[in-house]
Design a protein around this motif. Structure first.
Motif, short mmCIF file in Angstrom:
data_model
loop_
_atom_site.label_atom_id
_atom_site.label_comp_id
_atom_site.label_asym_id
_atom_site.label_seq_id
_atom_site.Cartn_x
_atom_site.Cartn_y
_atom_site.Cartn_z
N ALA A 30 -6.37 -11.99 -12.43
CA ALA A 30 -4.94 -11.66 -12.49
C ALA A 30 -4.12 -12.75 -13.16
CB ALA A 30 -4.40 -11.39 -11.08
N SER A 31 -4.46 -14.00 -12.93
CA SER A 31 -3.68 -15.10 -13.51
C SER A 31 -3.85 -15.20 -15.02
CB SER A 31 -4.08 -16.43 -12.86
OG SER A 31 -5.43 -16.72 -13.15
N LYS A 32 -4.89 -14.58 -15.57
CA LYS A 32 -5.16 -14.64 -17.01
C LYS A 32 -4.48 -13.53 -17.80
CE LYS A 32 -9.59 -16.80 -16.17
NZ LYS A 32 -11.04 -16.68 -16.26
N ILE A 33 -3.86 -12.59 -17.10
CA ILE A 33 -3.19 -11.47 -17.76
C ILE A 33 -1.82 -11.95 -18.23
CG2 ILE A 33 -2.34 -9.11 -17.50
CD1 ILE A 33 -5.38 -9.32 -17.19
N ASN A 34 -1.58 -11.82 -19.52
CA ASN A 34 -0.33 -12.32 -20.10
C ASN A 34 0.45 -11.25 -20.86
OD1 ASN A 34 -0.65 -15.05 -19.22
ND2 ASN A 34 -2.31 -15.19 -20.70
N VAL A 35 0.34 -10.01 -20.40
CA VAL A 35 1.06 -8.90 -21.00
C VAL A 35 1.77 -8.14 -19.87
CG1 VAL A 35 -0.50 -8.67 -22.98
CG2 VAL A 35 -0.98 -7.40 -20.88
N PRO A 36 2.76 -7.31 -20.21
CA PRO A 36 3.39 -6.50 -19.16
C PRO A 36 2.36 -5.61 -18.46
CG PRO A 36 4.69 -6.44 -21.17
CD PRO A 36 3.39 -7.13 -21.51
N ILE A 37 2.51 -5.47 -17.14
CA ILE A 37 1.54 -4.73 -16.33
C ILE A 37 2.22 -3.54 -15.66
CG2 ILE A 37 -0.17 -4.89 -14.48
CD1 ILE A 37 0.20 -8.03 -14.86
N PHE A 38 1.62 -2.37 -15.85
CA PHE A 38 2.11 -1.14 -15.24
C PHE A 38 0.94 -0.49 -14.51
CE2 PHE A 38 4.44 -2.10 -19.03
CZ PHE A 38 5.77 -1.97 -18.65
N ALA A 39 1.16 -0.05 -13.27
CA ALA A 39 0.08 0.55 -12.49
C ALA A 39 0.54 1.86 -11.86
CB ALA A 39 -0.40 -0.42 -11.41
N LEU A 40 -0.35 2.83 -11.92
CA LEU A 40 -0.13 4.12 -11.28
C LEU A 40 -1.09 4.23 -10.11
CD1 LEU A 40 -0.01 6.40 -14.44
CD2 LEU A 40 1.92 5.75 -13.00
N GLN A 41 -0.56 4.58 -8.95
CA GLN A 41 -1.39 4.78 -7.76
C GLN A 41 -1.26 6.22 -7.32
OE1 GLN A 41 -0.12 2.40 -4.45
NE2 GLN A 41 -1.86 2.94 -3.20
N ALA A 42 -2.39 6.88 -7.08
CA ALA A 42 -2.37 8.25 -6.58
C ALA A 42 -2.11 8.23 -5.08
CB ALA A 42 -3.69 8.94 -6.89
N GLU A 43 -1.12 8.97 -4.65
CA GLU A 43 -0.71 8.94 -3.25
C GLU A 43 -1.81 9.44 -2.31
OE1 GLU A 43 3.47 9.80 -1.04
OE2 GLU A 43 2.69 11.43 -2.27
N GLN A 44 -2.57 10.43 -2.73
CA GLN A 44 -3.64 10.99 -1.89
C GLN A 44 -5.02 10.65 -2.46
OE1 GLN A 44 -1.08 13.30 -3.01
NE2 GLN A 44 0.11 12.93 -1.17
N ASP A 45 -5.17 9.44 -2.94
CA ASP A 45 -6.44 9.03 -3.55
C ASP A 45 -7.50 8.84 -2.46
OD1 ASP A 45 -8.50 7.86 -5.07
OD2 ASP A 45 -7.06 6.89 -6.39
N HIS A 46 -8.59 9.59 -2.57
CA HIS A 46 -9.68 9.48 -1.60
C HIS A 46 -10.86 8.70 -2.19
CE1 HIS A 46 -7.53 12.10 1.08
NE2 HIS A 46 -7.38 12.97 0.12
N ILE A 47 -10.70 8.21 -3.41
CA ILE A 47 -11.75 7.43 -4.06
C ILE A 47 -11.39 5.95 -4.00
CG2 ILE A 47 -12.96 6.98 -6.23
CD1 ILE A 47 -12.52 9.99 -6.87
N ILE A 48 -10.18 5.62 -4.46
CA ILE A 48 -9.69 4.24 -4.42
C ILE A 48 -8.67 4.17 -3.28
CG2 ILE A 48 -8.56 2.37 -5.67
CD1 ILE A 48 -11.22 3.34 -6.94
N LEU A 49 -9.02 3.49 -2.22
CA LEU A 49 -8.11 3.38 -1.08
C LEU A 49 -6.85 2.62 -1.49
CD1 LEU A 49 -10.57 2.49 1.82
CD2 LEU A 49 -9.74 4.74 1.12
N LYS A 50 -5.73 2.99 -0.89
CA LYS A 50 -4.46 2.36 -1.25
C LYS A 50 -4.51 0.85 -1.02
CE LYS A 50 -1.95 2.93 3.05
NZ LYS A 50 -0.69 3.31 3.67
N GLU A 51 -5.30 0.40 -0.06
CA GLU A 51 -5.42 -1.04 0.20
C GLU A 51 -6.02 -1.78 -0.99
OE1 GLU A 51 -5.10 1.08 4.00
OE2 GLU A 51 -6.51 1.33 2.35
N ARG A 52 -6.93 -1.14 -1.71
CA ARG A 52 -7.55 -1.77 -2.88
C ARG A 52 -6.49 -2.01 -3.95
NH1 ARG A 52 -10.90 -2.64 0.27
NH2 ARG A 52 -10.12 -4.67 -0.32
#
Length: 124
Positions: free
Chosen positions: A60-82
């Protein structure tokens, strides 16, 4: 894919491409593949089996560009905690990350008008 000009590679792979991009758009991202695998199969020692951990939080500290993330509200593959752990890693590294939670499941996040509209407005 309904978001014109967006070509998802997988959040962890995209994060590793930091040097050749002008912005980082993460769809249903996770902190590390090892942690995600452990969530899916808690009875296996997944953290020790996974060879490439795809640890986005660690870089994360090496990322030097704008960051945008989409999280699926009912994601059963990637838990929201991840996703939350990854967002926290970016914030702890002093990065500004824009997070949008989209209704739907893991496989629907890129096919919603809400996601595409948010991405277009956010990245202008």
């Amino acid at each position: 894919l309904s978001c014109e000009g967006v070509f998802p590679l997988g959040a962890a792979v995209a994060a590793k491409m930091n040097n050749s991009i002008d912005r980082l758009i993460l769809g249903t991202p996770f902190d590390s593949l090892a942690n995600t695998a452990q969530d899916v199969k808690p009875w296996l020692p997944a953290k020790w089996i996974v060879r490439d951990t795809l640890d986005s939080a660690a870089i994360a500290s090496k990322i030097n560009v704008p960051i945008f993330a989409l999280q699926a509200e009912q994601d059963h593959i990637i838990l929201k905690e991840r996703t939350e752990f990854l967002v926290d890693a970016f914030k702890q590294a002093g990065k500004n990350i824009h997070l949008k939670i989209i209704p739907g499941d893991h496989n629907q996040v890129w096919s919603t008008n809400e996601a595409c509209t948010w991405l277009q407005k956010s990245t202008e």
